[in-house]
Write an enzyme that holds these catalytic residues in place. Structure first.
Site, PDB file in Angstrom:
ATOM      1  N   PHE A  97       0.840  -1.255   0.048  1.00  0.00           N
ATOM      2  CA  PHE A  97       0.060  -0.147   0.002  1.00  0.00           C
ATOM      3  C   PHE A  97       0.968   1.135  -0.044  1.00  0.00           C
ATOM      4  CE2 PHE A  97      -2.831  -3.110   1.989  1.00  0.00           C
ATOM      5  CZ  PHE A  97      -4.160  -2.762   1.408  1.00  0.00           C
ATOM      6  N   ASP A  98       0.484   2.196  -0.698  1.00  0.00           N
ATOM      7  CA  ASP A  98       0.973   3.454  -0.557  1.00  0.00           C
ATOM      8  C   ASP A  98       0.024   4.076   0.449  1.00  0.00           C
ATOM      9  OD1 ASP A  98       2.015   6.277  -1.171  1.00  0.00           O
ATOM     10  OD2 ASP A  98       0.005   6.778  -2.160  1.00  0.00           O
ATOM     11  N   LYS A  99       0.615   5.286   1.239  1.00  0.00           N
ATOM     12  CA  LYS A  99       0.055   5.759   2.308  1.00  0.00           C
ATOM     13  C   LYS A  99      -1.186   6.904   1.921  1.00  0.00           C
ATOM     14  CE  LYS A  99       1.815   8.842   5.239  1.00  0.00           C
ATOM     15  NZ  LYS A  99       0.640   9.858   4.973  1.00  0.00           N
TER      16      LYS A  99
END
Length: 629
Positions: A316-318
Site C-alpha cells: 500500500f501507498d499511504k
C-alpha cells in the site's frame, strides 16, 4: 449481388471489436436461417458463418504454423472446419466457427486496453529552463541544460533538472516523486528534483543531473521496464493445444482406419474442438468483472482477476490510499493569554489568503468546526517563502509558519514534550506568533480513512499480508502502521525503492498487488502482478498504469475483490472439469457412431450454455463476514 458486396466492404471497413460484433451477429442470424430457412437463398446460409468466423481462424492457424510452428487451439478447429466442409456438414462447420469466434470476442473484451501513462509522464517532463549566464537570464530547451549550469526557477514553475539550491528559499511540491501532498521547505544547499513544482519563492540552482539522468526520466524508464516485465497469460485452450491436437488427430485416424467410416472421424474432430474450454475462462472473467464493477472496481485488464487470485501480499501507498491525503487540524495549543478558540480564529484569518496546503487546511478546518465564527478580517498579507505567512488581524501582527520563521524573526522557542510527541507521530506543527511573541501552535496530520482498519483486518483474515510503502518519513509511517496494525513498513520510498521492494517479493516467488494513487506509484503499479489505482483522488498516470481502478476510492471492498478473484478461478476450474467430462463422453459416443457432426456440435452448444450459466452466478456472488469482529 452488388448490394451484398457493398455490405461486405462496409463490414471490412469497421474497426476492431465493432467489426467482430457485427460479423458475429450476422453469422448467428445466418445459422438460424440455415436451421429455419425463412426465405429461399441460393446457398446454405451457414456458409456466411464459415466465411466470417471460420476463415479468420484458419488463416491465423496457418500463419502460426508457417511462421513459428506454433500449435494453438486454432489448428484443431481449422481441421474440424475443413473436414466438416469436405463431407458436406456445412451447418456443423458454421456452428463451430461461430462458437469459437464468440469465445474469442469475449476474451478480446477482457484484455488490456492501450494505455497512455508513459505519454502523460513524458508530458510532465519540463520543456524549458531559465539559464543564468554572466548575470543575464535566457530561456533554453531543458534538454540543452548541462551539468554545472546555473538555473533560476520562479514560483509555479517545474524544476527542469536535478540540482542543488545555491540562493533563495522556497517550498517545493514533491508529489510527483514521493506521493506526499504537503510541500517541503527548501533552502540553500538542499537538493531539488526534476518534475517537482516550485510553489512560492524564486531560487537559483546548480544543475547536477540532466537529460536521461534526471529524476523524471528515470521514472519514465522505470515504468517502461516494469511494463515490459509483466507477462500476459496465455489462453488455457492454447496451453493444451499441442496435446489436444495430437490426441484428436490420433483418435480420428484410428477410428477411420478401424471403422472405415470417415463421418465418425470428422465427428471426433468436431467434438474435440475446445469450444467450452475457450468459453470457460472469458465468461467467468466477464461475470466477475461485472460483480467487481458493482462494488466500485473498474477492471481494465482482462486477466487481472486471474492474477489477483494468486496474490499473497498487498503493498500500500499511504497518502490518498490508506489516508484521506489531506491534512486535518488535530490539536490547538495556546501558549499565551489567548484562548485556543481565539488563537484558532487569528490563525485562520492570517492564513485565509495563503496558497500553502497547510494554510488552506487550517482555513478549511476552521470553517468546518462546529463553533466557528466568520473569518476575521486580515490586512497586509505577505507570504514568507519557506517560512509561513504574515498578516495583521485585529490590529495585531500575526505570524504563522515553521521554526525557521520563528528563528528569522528572533522569537524564542523551546520544544515541549507534547510537541515532540506530536512530531514523533508524524504531525506537522504550525507555530503562531502575535506581535513577535510565541502565542501557540496548531498540529495537523493526514487522517486514516475510516474503513482502512477493518479492511486491513479482513485481508489478514483471508491470508493476505499488507505491507506499507510510503514516501513519508519514519515517524509518520510508524504512526499510521500502528493505527492500522500493519507489521511491515518501509518509509522514505522513492519510485525506484517501491519498485525494488516489489521486485524482491517477486524474486522469492511471491505474487504482489500494489495499491496507490500518485504519479510516483506508476512504476510499482506496472511492476506488481496486479496494480490497483485510486480512481477518484488518483492521478491519471497512476490509473493508466494500473490493471484495476477503484472508482469511489473506498478501500473497504478490497477483501471482497480478492475473494471474488479466487471464487472466479474455482468457477473456471469447475467449468473446465465439466466441459472435459462432457467432451470425453461425446468422443466415446462419436467413436461408436452414435453421434454425427451436427449432433456433436449441438452437444458442444449445450456444454457451452451450461458453462455460461455457471459463470453467470459470479455476477451476484457476495462473500459475507470478511471483516474480523
Amino acid at each position: 449481388m452488388k448490394h451484398f458486396m457493398k455490405k461486405i466492404e462496409w463490414l471490412l471497413n469497421l474497426g476492431g471489436i465493432k467489426k467482430d460484433v457485427v460479423l458475429l451477429a450476422v453469422s448467428g442470424i445466418a445459422l438460424l436461417f440455415s436451421i429455419f430457412p425463412l426465405r429461399p437463398i441460393p446457398f446454405d446460409a451457414a456458409w456466411i458463418a464459415i466465411v466470417f468466423c471460420g476463415l479468420p481462424i484458419i488463416l491465423e492457424a496457418v500463419v502460426g504454423l508457417v511462421t513459428q510452428f506454433d500449435i494453438k487451439a486454432d489448428v484443431l478447429v481449422s481441421l474440424a472446419l475443413i473436414a466438416s466442409v469436405c463431407i458436406g456438414e456445412i451447418f456443423a462447420a458454421g456452428e463451430v466457427a461461430f462458437i469459437m469466434q464468440l469465445g474469442g470476442l469475449l476474451e478480446e473484451l477482457t484484455v488490456a486496453r492501450a494505455r497512455a501513462g508513459i505519454e502523460k509522464l513524458v508530458h510532465l517532463t519540463p520543456q524549458t529552463a531559465r539559464i543564468i549566464t554572466d548575470g543575464a537570464e535566457k530561456i533554453i530547451p531543458a534538454e540543452q541544460v548541462k551539468v554545472g549550469d546555473v538555473l533560476r526557477v520562479l514560483p509555479g514553475e517545474t524544476v527542469p533538472v536535478d540540482g542543488t539550491i545555491i540562493s533563495g528559499q522556497t517550498s517545493v511540491n514533491q508529489a510527483v516523486m514521493t506521493g506526499e501532498s504537503l510541500p517541503v521547505d527548501k533552502t540553500v544547499g538542499e537538493e531539488v528534483s526534476s518534475g517537482t513544482v516550485n510553489q512560492f519563492g524564486a531560487f537559483e540552482m546548480k544543475a547536477a543531473k540532466v537529460g536521461e539522468d534526471s529524476s523524471i526520466q528515470r521514472m519514465i524508464r522505470l515504468v517502461q521496464s516494469a511494463d515490459a516485465g509483466k507477462a500476459k497469460i496465455v489462453g488455457l485452450a492454447d496451453r493444451w493445444a499441442t496435446w489436444i491436437v495430437g490426441i484428436a488427430l490420433t483418435a480420428a485416424a484410428l477410428t477411420w482406419l478401424i471403422s472405415g467410416n470417415i463421418i465418425r472421424a470428422v465427428t471426433i474432430l468436431v467434438v474435440f474442438c475446445p469450444c467450452s474450454l475457450v468459453l470457460a475462462t472469458p465468461t467467468a472473467i466477464m461475470a466477475a468483472i461485472g460483480n467487481a464493477t458493482k462494488h466500485g472496481f473498474l477492471v481494465r485488464e482482462g486477466d487481472a482477476l486471474e492474477r489477483l487470485a494468486k496474490i499473497s501480499v498487498i503493498t500500500f501507498d499511504k497518502t490518498g490510499t490508506l489516508t484521506h491525503g489531506t491534512p486535518q487540524v488535530t490539536q490547538i495549543k495556546s501558549l499565551s493569554d489567548d484562548t485556543e478558540t481565539h488563537l484558532y480564529a487569528l490563525t485562520a484569518a492570517a492564513e485565509q489568503y495563503s496558497e500553502h496546503p497547510l494554510g488552506k487546511a487550517i482555513v478549511r478546518c476552521y470553517r468546518q468546526s462546529a463553533d466557528a465564527a466568520p473569518l476575521l478580517n486580515a490586512s497586509d498579507f505577505k507570504m514568507l517563502p519557506g517560512q509561513g505567512v504574515l498578516a495583521f488581524v485585529q490590529g495585531r501582527e500575526i505570524l504563522a509558519g515553521n521554526e525557521k520563521m520563528l528563528a528569522e524573526n528572533g522569537i524564542a522557542h523551546t520544544a515541549e514534550r507534547e510537541e515532540e510527541a506530536l512530531l514523533a507521530k508524524g504531525s506537522t506543527i504550525v507555530y503562531i506568533a502575535a506581535d513577535r511573541r510565541l502565542a501557540g501552535y496548531i498540529a495537523l496530520s493526514d487522517t486514516v480513512r475510516e474503513e482502512s482498519a477493518d479492511m486491513i483486518k479482513a485481508l489478514y483474515r483471508i491470508g493476505v499480508t499488507p505491507v506499507l510503502l510510503t514516501g513519508d518519513n519514519e515517524n509518520t509511517a510508524a504512526a499510521i502502521s500502528e493505527q492500522l496494525q500493519i507489521q511491515e513498513v518501509h518509509a522514505n520510498c522513492l519510485p525506484e525503492d517501491k519498485l525494488g521492494y516489489i521486485d524482491a517479493f517477486q524474486e522469492k516467488g511471491v505474487s504482489v498487488c500494489m495499491i496507490g494513487d500518485g504519479i510516483n506509484d506508476a512504476p510499482a503499479l506496472k511492476k506488481a502482478n496486479v496494480g490497483i489505482a485510486m480512481g477518484g483522488v488518483g492521478s491519471d498516470i497512476a490509473v493508466d498504469a494500473a490493471d484495476i481502478a477503484l472508482v469511489d476510492d473506498e478501500v473497504k471492498e478490497l477483501p471482497h475483490l480478492v475473494s471474488l478473484s479466487r471464487k472466479m478461478m474455482k468457477t473456471i476450474r469447475l467449468n473446465l472439469i465439466f466441459s472435459m467430462a462432457l467432451n470425453f463422453a461425446a468422443i466415446v459416443l462419436a467413436i461408436t457412431g452414435v453421434l454425427n457432426p451436427v449432433i456433436g456440435a449441438l452437444v458442444h452448444n449445450a456444454g457451452s450454455v451450461l458453462v455460461i450459466i455457471n459463470s453467470a452466478f459470479l455476477l451476484k456472488w457476495r462473500k459475507k463476514r470478511l471483516v474480523m469482529q
